[in-house]
Write an enzyme that holds these catalytic residues in place. Structure first.
Site, mmCIF file in Angstrom:
data_model
loop_
_atom_site.group_PDB
_atom_site.id
_atom_site.type_symbol
_atom_site.label_atom_id
_atom_site.label_comp_id
_atom_site.label_asym_id
_atom_site.label_seq_id
_atom_site.Cartn_x
_atom_site.Cartn_y
_atom_site.Cartn_z
ATOM 1 N N ASP A 57 -12.028 -1.024 -4.670
ATOM 2 C CA ASP A 57 -11.461 -0.550 -5.934
ATOM 3 C C ASP A 57 -12.258 -1.129 -7.097
ATOM 4 O O ASP A 57 -12.489 -2.344 -7.167
ATOM 5 C CB ASP A 57 -9.996 -0.982 -6.030
ATOM 6 C CG ASP A 57 -9.218 -0.227 -7.078
ATOM 7 O OD1 ASP A 57 -9.821 0.113 -8.123
ATOM 8 O OD2 ASP A 57 -8.023 0.027 -6.869
ATOM 9 N N GLU A 103 1.376 8.941 12.506
ATOM 10 C CA GLU A 103 2.267 8.960 11.351
ATOM 11 C C GLU A 103 1.591 9.586 10.132
ATOM 12 O O GLU A 103 0.453 9.260 9.797
ATOM 13 C CB GLU A 103 2.713 7.547 10.956
ATOM 14 C CG GLU A 103 3.610 7.555 9.719
ATOM 15 C CD GLU A 103 3.887 6.178 9.135
ATOM 16 O OE1 GLU A 103 4.585 6.125 8.099
ATOM 17 O OE2 GLU A 103 3.419 5.174 9.701
ATOM 18 N N ASP A 115 -11.083 -0.395 1.856
ATOM 19 C CA ASP A 115 -10.700 0.085 0.534
ATOM 20 C C ASP A 115 -11.427 -0.763 -0.503
ATOM 21 O O ASP A 115 -11.328 -1.994 -0.489
ATOM 22 C CB ASP A 115 -9.179 -0.034 0.366
ATOM 23 C CG ASP A 115 -8.684 0.510 -0.969
ATOM 24 O OD1 ASP A 115 -9.486 1.125 -1.696
ATOM 25 O OD2 ASP A 115 -7.500 0.332 -1.278
#
Length: 409
Positions: A132, A62, A130
């Site tokens: 941040d 995808e 991830d």
């Protein structure tokens, strides 16, 4: 709101940085974006050139495009590098996200809707992480929100060092790609075959291994290191985090420079009498007029001395971990169907390219010097928009070699 195929709905308009527009992106995708290399990476050898390969593999991946005016298009799929390249050049996405490999072509998922729940399911996906910088806002004082600078970015550098070493040494993974997010953090793609095939439960187990920083906004103490000896992973991490905390973070963030700041540290001491004694010292004598030593160092050394009492042996380590240990977005790593921004795309709010980071030299990486879309195209304009050779500018022009540090495996 996610929308399928041509069913597009306009969401909140993207705020474009200077020079980040569809015309510039069209040039970038036409001249610089590594379409062929992206296809080679995400095929993992299933490129139709080998007898044992799965020719449908890449076509079941995808891709999601965020178009101009924040039009969001999910469940796109491509059967070849040329199809991927043509679609990117035609649609000129402001953001590209990559999802999992599904059991069937995601663009045709509705055709399998009547066949049951187990037909259209994710079957492979890189293990992703991830990190941040905004999750460190309670321990950094130079910046806040999406802003970063040379004083707080080392928190990302130390996170890369800790997580990369553990993924390699503790889990035996070898194929890791670290990528600058384009604005305020970093992403890690673990691409080993056994990492891609992990179930959601197995991914949750891996992320739980890294879950050291806990708690919420209402709890002062978010790290608890118990037991007679630290786990080998924590012991190894401590040897990295402690020098960073003492040699860099203390000074860059002035952690003891004011009552408001040292109070946050004192709250992490479980013995209130020790915390009260230190608080009294520092309130009565906020700064020595004769000492030339850094106030942060003096107070940290004093804290270390006072917490050598029985029952406080882990106190300093817990403070170090509370301030410096990597703060992962664990939900991103747990689920196979999570979308993650593609390497080499351009961040729509900063115009910066999402470039790879070499974990062995991550301390040299400076997000403020990452090329932007406009600066790249200015360089192209100075050279003249000449036709590129068959292999593309990335492999032929050393000027852009920093963009071509892609996988060779």
């Amino acid at each position: 709101m996610d929308v399928d195929g041509d069913e597009r709905k306009i969401r909140q308009e993207i705020v474009q940085p200077p020079g980040c527009n569809a015309d510039y992106l069209k040039l970038y995708y036409g001249k610089l974006f590594p379409h062929a290399e992206m296809f080679k990476w995400m095929s993992y050898g299933n490129d139709g050139k080998h007898p044992a390969c799965d020719p449908s593999y890449f076509g079941r991946r995808e891709f999601s495009f965020t178009l101009e005016n924040d039009i969001y298009v999910r469940f796109q799929s491509f059967n070849s590098a040329l199809q991927l390249e043509n679609s990117i050049k035609e649609k000129c996405p402001f953001k590209i996200d990559i999802g999992p490999v599904y059991s069937v072509d995601p663009a045709r998922r509705h055709a399998y809707a009547q066949a049951g729940d187990n037909v259209f399911i994710p079957v492979e996906r890189e293990l992703v992480f991830d990190i941040d910088i905004t999750d460190y806002d309670d321990v950094r004082y130079c910046c806040s929100g999406a802003d970063v600078c040379s004083e707080c970015w080392p928190l990302m550098t130390i996170a890369i060092k800790v997580i990369d070493t553990s993924l390699r040494d503790d889990f035996g993974f070898n194929h890791l790609l670290w990528v600058y997010s384009g604005r305020r953090g970093v992403h890690c793609w673990v691409c080993d075959g056994r990492a891609r095939r992990l179930t959601n439960e197995q991914r949750a187990a891996v992320t739980d291994y890294f879950r050291v920083y806990k708690g919420n906004d209402n709890s002062h103490k978010k790290v608890s290191l118990t037991g007679p000896a630290l786990h080998p992973f924590l012991e190894r991490s401590s040897k990295v985090l402690t020098p960073f905390f003492e040699e860099k973070l203390l000074h860059s963030q002035n952690l003891f420079a004011s009552e408001e700041r040292f109070e946050k540290v004192l709250e992490l001491i479980p013995d209130e009498s020790v915390a009260a004694h230190l608080r009294g010292e520092w309130q009565v004598n906020p700064r020595s007029s004769t000492s030339r030593e850094d106030l942060n160092v003096v107070r940290w050394e004093r804290l270390k001395t006072k917490t050598k009492a029985p029952g406080l042996r882990r106190c300093c380590e817990e403070i170090v971990f509370s301030y410096a240990y990597p703060r992962l977005d664990l939900e991103v790593s747990k689920h196979m169907n999570h979308l993650l921004k593609a390497p080499f795309c351009v961040h729509p709010k900063t115009g910066r390219v999402c470039v790879p980071i070499d974990p062995d030299r991550c301390e040299e990486f400076d997000p403020t010097t990452v090329p932007t879309l406009s600066t790249l195209l200015e360089e192209l304009n100075r050279e003249g928009l000449r036709d590129d050779t068959e292999n593309g500018m990335f492999s032929n022009n050393k000027q852009y070699s920093w963009l071509f540090c892609f996988f060779s495996w």
